[in-house]
Design a protein around this motif. Structure first.
Motif, PDB file in Angstrom:
ATOM      1  N   ILE A   1     -54.714 -12.790 -23.909  1.00 53.62           N
ATOM      2  CA  ILE A   1     -53.623 -12.844 -22.917  1.00 53.62           C
ATOM      3  C   ILE A   1     -52.274 -12.938 -23.638  1.00 53.62           C
ATOM      4  CG2 ILE A   1     -52.628 -14.132 -20.979  1.00 53.62           C
ATOM      5  CD1 ILE A   1     -55.466 -15.086 -20.353  1.00 53.62           C
ATOM      6  N   MET A   2     -51.405 -11.981 -23.311  1.00 54.66           N
ATOM      7  CA  MET A   2     -50.042 -11.981 -23.890  1.00 54.66           C
ATOM      8  C   MET A   2     -49.044 -11.751 -22.771  1.00 54.66           C
ATOM      9  SD  MET A   2     -50.357  -9.516 -27.174  1.00 54.66           S
ATOM     10  CE  MET A   2     -52.001  -8.997 -27.580  1.00 54.66           C
ATOM     11  N   ASP A   3     -47.784 -12.121 -23.016  1.00 57.70           N
ATOM     12  CA  ASP A   3     -46.737 -11.901 -22.008  1.00 57.70           C
ATOM     13  C   ASP A   3     -46.126 -10.502 -22.115  1.00 57.70           C
ATOM     14  OD1 ASP A   3     -46.944 -14.512 -20.977  1.00 57.70           O
ATOM     15  OD2 ASP A   3     -45.841 -15.258 -22.719  1.00 57.70           O
ATOM     16  N   ALA A   4     -46.410  -9.820 -23.215  1.00 56.59           N
ATOM     17  CA  ALA A   4     -45.801  -8.495 -23.439  1.00 56.59           C
ATOM     18  C   ALA A   4     -46.406  -7.440 -22.513  1.00 56.59           C
ATOM     19  CB  ALA A   4     -46.023  -8.089 -24.895  1.00 56.59           C
ATOM     20  N   SER A   5     -45.734  -6.277 -22.417  1.00 59.77           N
ATOM     21  CA  SER A   5     -46.241  -5.166 -21.602  1.00 59.77           C
ATOM     22  C   SER A   5     -47.548  -4.655 -22.209  1.00 59.77           C
ATOM     23  CB  SER A   5     -45.221  -4.031 -21.608  1.00 59.77           C
ATOM     24  OG  SER A   5     -45.140  -3.502 -22.916  1.00 59.77           O
TER      25      SER A   5
ATOM     26  N   GLY B   1     -44.194 -12.495 -25.878  1.00 69.15           N
ATOM     27  CA  GLY B   1     -43.449 -11.623 -24.966  1.00 69.15           C
ATOM     28  C   GLY B   1     -43.158 -10.284 -25.631  1.00 69.15           C
ATOM     29  N   ASP B   2     -42.489  -9.398 -24.907  1.00 65.00           N
ATOM     30  CA  ASP B   2     -42.191  -8.067 -25.452  1.00 65.00           C
ATOM     31  C   ASP B   2     -41.426  -8.157 -26.768  1.00 65.00           C
ATOM     32  OD1 ASP B   2     -43.299  -6.004 -23.893  1.00 65.00           O
ATOM     33  OD2 ASP B   2     -41.974  -6.564 -22.253  1.00 65.00           O
ATOM     34  N   ALA B   3     -40.385  -9.007 -26.777  1.00 60.38           N
ATOM     35  CA  ALA B   3     -39.553  -9.102 -27.985  1.00 60.38           C
ATOM     36  C   ALA B   3     -40.412  -9.568 -29.161  1.00 60.38           C
ATOM     37  CB  ALA B   3     -38.405 -10.065 -27.751  1.00 60.38           C
ATOM     38  N   ALA B   4     -41.243 -10.580 -28.933  1.00 58.66           N
ATOM     39  CA  ALA B   4     -42.079 -11.123 -30.012  1.00 58.66           C
ATOM     40  C   ALA B   4     -43.005 -10.052 -30.572  1.00 58.66           C
ATOM     41  CB  ALA B   4     -42.895 -12.300 -29.483  1.00 58.66           C
ATOM     42  N   ILE B   5     -43.651  -9.337 -29.680  1.00 60.06           N
ATOM     43  CA  ILE B   5     -44.637  -8.357 -30.135  1.00 60.06           C
ATOM     44  C   ILE B   5     -43.948  -7.174 -30.829  1.00 60.06           C
ATOM     45  CG2 ILE B   5     -46.484  -6.801 -29.366  1.00 60.06           C
ATOM     46  CD1 ILE B   5     -47.155  -9.860 -29.343  1.00 60.06           C
ATOM     47  N   GLU B   6     -42.852  -6.699 -30.224  1.00 59.07           N
ATOM     48  CA  GLU B   6     -42.119  -5.581 -30.850  1.00 59.07           C
ATOM     49  C   GLU B   6     -41.636  -5.979 -32.241  1.00 59.07           C
ATOM     50  OE1 GLU B   6     -41.742  -2.599 -29.766  1.00 59.07           O
ATOM     51  OE2 GLU B   6     -42.426  -2.811 -27.701  1.00 59.07           O
ATOM     52  N   GLU B   7     -41.097  -7.192 -32.339  1.00 60.89           N
ATOM     53  CA  GLU B   7     -40.556  -7.636 -33.623  1.00 60.89           C
ATOM     54  C   GLU B   7     -41.676  -7.897 -34.634  1.00 60.89           C
ATOM     55  OE1 GLU B   7     -37.650  -6.691 -33.598  1.00 60.89           O
ATOM     56  OE2 GLU B   7     -36.264  -8.371 -33.358  1.00 60.89           O
ATOM     57  N   ALA B   8     -42.845  -8.352 -34.147  1.00 60.82           N
ATOM     58  CA  ALA B   8     -43.977  -8.564 -35.056  1.00 60.82           C
ATOM     59  C   ALA B   8     -44.416  -7.216 -35.635  1.00 60.82           C
ATOM     60  CB  ALA B   8     -45.128  -9.228 -34.299  1.00 60.82           C
ATOM     61  N   ILE B   9     -44.430  -6.188 -34.782  1.00 59.92           N
ATOM     62  CA  ILE B   9     -44.804  -4.843 -35.261  1.00 59.92           C
ATOM     63  C   ILE B   9     -43.780  -4.375 -36.302  1.00 59.92           C
ATOM     64  CG2 ILE B   9     -45.034  -2.416 -34.556  1.00 59.92           C
ATOM     65  CD1 ILE B   9     -46.165  -3.537 -31.846  1.00 59.92           C
TER      66      ILE B   9
END
Ligand SMILES: Cc1cc2nc3c(=O)[nH]c(=O)nc-3n(C[C@H](O)[C@H](O)[C@H](O)COP(=O)(O)OP(=O)(O)OC[C@H]3O[C@@H](n4cnc5c(N)ncnc54)[C@H](O)[C@@H]3O)c2cc1C
Length: 315
Positions: free
Chosen positions: A87-91, A60-68
């Motif tokens: 396929i990801m849930d993030a924007s 999700g957005d939080a996961a991807i932002e935090e991974a970055i």
């Protein structure tokens, strides 16, 4: 409220039991929670993993932002995603940024099977490919689960308070729950943003409303419930001309009947007080005796000329 030893009674209650991060339930997880390898906050813990390898669970957005964010500290950031490749849930924007980041390594169709480590901490997360069943060992020193949601601490309120589908306490903007005098504040209530700043705001509103509830309850008991003999409650709306006219005529009439107590409720400002008496909250007269409402007369039925006749049951 009951505890093992004591039965506590309160005039009002504010519930602020928060929520807890959802965990995966995988084998070994309990051994590494909270400071032992499994973390729920990249902002808080990223620096501990400088030049080490970490795994992020979620897309999700939080996961991807935090991974970055983690990629600024860690050597390698693996991301375990349950979906098919790409396929990801993030924007879309977050996805594009993630795919261009050379430190991020996606593992698709995967879910956590086991957390493995030694006395010093976590050193491996065993993933499982959801399609083939293949085990995928990922050697990491940290795993971030902050990104798969929260569970509200509301078990003890089930069947008592109204909860949302996700189990959070439903309140209005005054933090009032479905039970008068019970308020909820912070992460435990259904809302959009769960942060310290919103929890503090909720707490301030709940405390203010709780204090008002106590004051109103004391006034309500004194003014209505403990009154003996005949009483007229005039629910008036100062913005309504007819309602003002009736109040004025009533005051003048009852000055001749000192044994009948007159109580006034400004329903424009304080509808709740009228609702507590079982009145509608609209301008009206309530005829009471010994603390009980015996009859209600709507504003449309009243005129300065017929007031005496309408009040005759109390005279
Ligand atoms: C890992 C993590 C990192 C975060 N980072 C940030 C951040 O950087 N910035 C930010 O603004 N927000 C952050 N948050 C969110 C923030 O912590 C919460 O929004 C805030 O703490 C909510 O406050 P609260 O009082 O509602 O709940 P909490 O702070 O969770 O407090 C609830 C309390 O109630 C207790 N409790 C639970 N059940 C019971 C019970 N039955 N009886 C008695 N007590 C009980 C709990 O033990 C706990 O002490 C983070 C949250 C987490 C989990």
């Amino acid at each position: 409220m009951k505890t093992l030893r004591t039965d506590y009674r309160a005039k009002t209650v504010i519930i602020a039991t928060g929520s807890k991060p959802r965990v995966t339930g995988a084998k070994g997880e309990e051994d590494f929670l909270y400071g032992r390898g499994i973390s729920f906050c990249a902002t808080c813990d990223a620096a501990f993993y400088t030049d080490l390898d970490v795994l992020v669970v979620g897309s999700g957005d939080a996961a991807i932002e935090e991974a970055i964010f983690l990629s600024k500290f860690a050597n390698k950031v693996y991301i375990s995603v349950i979906h098919d490749e790409g396929i990801m849930d993030a924007s879309k924007i977050a996805q594009e940024r993630a795919l261009q980041n050379p430190k991020l390594h996606f593992i698709w169709n995967a879910m956590v099977d086991e957390f493995v480590g030694d006395g010093k901490g976590l050193n491996k997360v065993m993933l499982r490919n959801l399609k083939t069943g293949e085990k995928i060992p990922v050697e990491v020193q940290g795993c971030f689960l902050f990104f798969i949601g929260y569970i509200p601490n509301t078990d003890i309120f089930q069947g008592i308070l109204r909860l949302s589908d996700r189990g959070y306490i439903l309140t209005n903007e005054n933090m009032e729950t479905n039970i008068p005098g019970v308020f909820a504040a912070g992460d435990v209530r259904e809302k959009t943003l769960r942060q310290v700043s919103t929890a503090v705001g909720d707490g301030a509103i709940a405390a203010f409303m709780a204090e008002r509830y106590i004051a109103e309850t004391e006034y309500f008991n004194r003014e209505f419930k403990e009154t003996r003999g005949p009483q007229v409650v005039c629910c008036y709306d100062p913005t309504n001309a007819k309602s003002r006219e009736i109040l004025s005529a009533l005051e003048s009439l009852l000055s001749q009947y000192p044994s009948i107590k007159l109580s006034k409720i400004d329903v424009y400002k304080n509808k709740n007080m009228a609702l507590r008496l079982g009145l509608s909250g609209e301008p009206c007269l309530g005829l009471m005796r010994d603390g009980e409402v015996k009859a209600v007369i709507g504003l449309e039925e009243l005129s300065p000329e017929n007031l005496k006749e309408k009040l005759s049951p109390l005279m």
